[in-house]
Write an enzyme that holds these catalytic residues in place. Structure first.
Site, short mmCIF file in Angstrom:
data_model
loop_
_atom_site.label_atom_id
_atom_site.label_comp_id
_atom_site.label_asym_id
_atom_site.label_seq_id
_atom_site.Cartn_x
_atom_site.Cartn_y
_atom_site.Cartn_z
N LYS A 49 0.82 -1.22 0.00
CA LYS A 49 0.00 0.00 0.00
C LYS A 49 0.85 1.27 0.00
O LYS A 49 0.44 2.30 -0.53
CB LYS A 49 -0.95 0.00 1.20
CG LYS A 49 -2.02 -1.08 1.14
CD LYS A 49 -3.02 -0.85 0.01
CE LYS A 49 -4.18 -1.83 0.05
NZ LYS A 49 -5.04 -1.73 -1.16
N GLU B 95 -9.98 5.31 3.08
CA GLU B 95 -10.74 4.17 3.59
C GLU B 95 -9.74 3.07 3.88
O GLU B 95 -8.65 3.06 3.32
CB GLU B 95 -11.75 3.69 2.53
CG GLU B 95 -11.18 2.73 1.47
CD GLU B 95 -10.14 3.36 0.55
OE1 GLU B 95 -10.06 4.60 0.49
OE2 GLU B 95 -9.40 2.60 -0.11
N SER C 218 1.70 -9.59 -0.71
CA SER C 218 1.34 -8.16 -0.70
C SER C 218 1.57 -7.51 0.66
O SER C 218 1.76 -6.30 0.75
CB SER C 218 -0.11 -7.98 -1.12
OG SER C 218 -0.96 -8.75 -0.29
#
Lengths: 396, 256
Positions: A87, A109, A376
């Protein structure tokens, strides 16, 4: 005849309130300008290298490979980035862009909390105010990440509307953005929402496949046979796929969260169970009922617990360039434990969905074949929830 | 002249909004008739959506109540068909793009025409995406209502020029819901709209009392009120028709 702007085949577009239109137009213009601005590119690359720790490793998982007895498995280690997931790649780009645009406040969010933590981190670093919307259900599942965001100086707003998960956090962040646009950038965390978000987020995440492509060519002298990543909205997957899309012999496999199974209602496997719709600013596939009411989806993974999928994935599915396969909670939890024991790497439960499919696929392939699996994020945040899943209560 | 234009013929129009099926369709029917009898010139009927991203907490609550009561698009169509036997006030649907898209745009819009729905408001369908539904709406003579926001700026002329029915002026930033103050310069917005179209404009978002309604009606041709009415329905449930009717009368009297 529909607006060609921001389309991936028939998907994408800008289905948002008029109040936000000038904001997304301004964002698009700023992005088009800065993405080619040498100073911006230099600053971002400096942050990625010296703050986030890029490039991330492409690690040959020898023990995993030998245990499964098939294709060679490489892990793209996004879990080793600062903040513990992919991210940060997108957030540093968007936060820097927002700052150039004169914005002083970020809203975001978050589902699993990874994007919220990354946004809170970038806000702290760049001296910006930050408010993160998180489904109340997820604030319980991911209590550690809520604390991390607060520690970083952000405000976390628990969202109680709807199913109190990721989709409701997105809705609430959109509502907040319509009420405060002048000083606020909505730092969207996935390749979804209205144009230009799916393109901006994909561009910032495509560093994953840019590096992986160079790394595998260096290590193996050839491209992989398959690239596997988990898909919720789909940001780490599109980042992992993007620079391989032109390489027709590389299979691109997105792993959707099937929850308790795609034949149950407790699933979040959008491509496998959803149909075409318009929601959260985009046309794409959504889990919905016959009257277009968005379905209350379910997955053990808060980060994949979303009823839609990014428009570029919907398009890659339509044209048959990528495959989207369902992976259940049980399979993901098994993979979470298996990778921890085999390689000493605790993957995020989201990433464990990709590992689970690799565990099925690798043994069916010859030993000279190559698979890249994107890890990830790291799994520390999930330990308490997985222990609970196995019937064990631990204090965080 | 479209049926919607008639709503604005007798002076300033009062336009109430309610969510169909909140708390049930029988009550919705009573409220609609009572509102029409008390001076509502045009009525917005909300088709509930699971995730109403343009709504504040009050109307979100109505959507949840209606959906958990089992209302569906088909049931609302049947309801309007029945309503139209004795209710002649112009009616528009207010819902979200996916409700129309998922039903099949042509199937949805042609049904609107058959049952006597005069227009559709979709808050998540901006000018850039309206071709998704506009050609079909025009084919069936159902007005697709355009919204103009305080942030529209250089977009106002473009939107106004191609608008049908009436223009919905969003009074304030943010989502639907009562506000103590409306700070947007509505008169300036209206004057730009006027340079580009002759169709009427109505102001909505945040208007909750007769004084605000009167104030807003100086600048526009009509006033839209949603949350203040829905709040009364939340409070009175099946007995809402009378208190809502009284409120509509007060509001209409204030803008006469």
């Amino acid at each position: 005849m529909t607006n060609p702007k921001g389309r991936f085949g028939i998907h994408g577009g800008q289905y948002i309130p008029e109040t936000l239109m000038n904001a997304v137009i301004e964002l698009e213009q700023a992005y088009e300008h800065y993405k080619n601005d040498p100073d911006f590119v230099r600053e971002l690359n400096d942050l990625l290298a010296n703050y986030a720790g890029r490039p991330s490793l492409l690690y040959y998982a020898d023990k995993l490979t030998k245990t499964l007895g098939g294709a060679k498995i490489y892990l793209k280690r996004e879990d080793l980035n600062h903040t513990g997931s992919h991210k940060i790649n997108n957030v540093l780009g968007q936060a820097l862009l927002a700052k150039k645009m004169g914005k002083t406040r970020l809203i975001a969010e978050t589902g699993a909390g990874q994007h919220g933590v990354a946004t809170a981190t970038a806000a702290a670093l760049l001296g910006m105010e930050c408010v993160v919307f998180m489904g109340e259900e997820d604030t319980k599942r991911q209590a550690l990440n809520v604390y991390r965001m607060r520690l970083l100086g952000s405000k976390v707003v628990p969202v109680t509307s709807g199913t109190a998960t990721l989709k409701d956090a997105v809705s609430e962040a959109m509502r907040e953005w319509t009420s405060r646009i002048d000083d606020t950038h909505y730092c969207l965390g996935s390749v979804m929402g209205p144009h230009p978000f799916p393109t901006i987020v994909r561009d910032f995440q495509s560093v994953i496949s840019k590096e992986a492509r160079e790394q595998i060519l260096e290590y193996e002298g050839r491209l992989p046979d398959a690239v596997i990543a988990c898909v919720g909205g789909g940001s780490n997957a599109i980042g992992s796929f993007y620079n391989f899309i032109g390489d027709k012999d590389v299979r691109l496999i997105g792993c959707e969260a099937a929850g308790r199974g795609i034949d149950t209602f407790e699933t979040a496997a959008t491509v496998n169970t959803g149909r075409l719709g318009i929601f959260h600013g985009m046309k794409s596939y959504f889990c919905q009922d016959e009257f277009g009411q968005i379905a209350p989806v379910y997955s053990i993974s808060a980060g994949l617990d979303y009823p839609g999928v990014g428009p570029e994935h919907a398009h890659l599915h339509d044209i048959g360039r990528a495959e989207y396969v369902p992976v259940t909670d049980d399979e993901a939890v098994d993979a979470f434990e298996f990778l921890s024991r085999t390689e000493g790497i605790i993957p995020a439960i989201e990433s464990a969905h990709a590992v689970a499919y690799a565990m099925k696929l690798a043994p069916t392939m010859d030993k000279d074949k190559i698979i890249i699996v994107t890890i990830s994020g790291r799994g520390d945040k999930d330990c308490a929830a997985i222990a609970r899943y196995r019937g064990e209560d631990i204090n965080e | 002249m479209s049926n919607i234009a008639k709503a604005f013929e007798g002076g300033k129009a009062f336009i109430p909004f309610i969510t169909c099926g909140d708390p049930d369709l029988e009550t919705t029917g009573k409220i609609v008739r009572e509102m029409a009898a008390n001076g509502a010139d045009l009525i917005e009927l909300g088709i509930p959506f699971s995730d109403p991203t343009a709504e504040g907490p009050v109307i979100q609550g109505a959507n949840i109540r209606a959906l958990s009561g089992g209302v569906t698009t088909d049931k609302i169509f049947d309801f309007v068909r029945e309503l139209r036997k004795d209710v002649s006030v112009p009616l528009v649907f207010m819902t979200y793009s996916n409700v129309v898209f998922s039903y099949g745009a042509e199937r949805f819009i042609s049904t609107c025409q058959q049952i006597g729905i005069d227009g559709i408001i979709l808050p998540d369908l901006p000018f850039e995406e309206k071709d998704e539904f506009l050609p079909i709406c025009r084919q069936y003579g159902v007005d697709l209502i355009s919204l103009i926001a305080p942030t529209s700026a250089d977009r106002v002329a473009m939107i106004a020029k191609d608008a049908d029915g009436f223009i919905y002026i969003v009074s304030s930033l943010g989502v639907t819901g009562e506000r103590s103050q409306i700070t947007t310069d509505i008169s300036k917005l209206v004057s730009v709209i006027r340079e580009n179209t002759d169709i009427p404009c109505a102001v909505g978002f945040g208007i909750s009392n007769p004084e605000q309604a009167k104030n807003m009606s100086q600048f526009a041709d009509g006033v839209i009120v949603g949350s203040a009415i829905v709040r009364k329905i939340a409070q009175h449930g099946k007995d809402s028709a009378k208190p809502v009717g009284e409120f509509v009368k007060q509001m209409k009297d204030a803008i006469r």
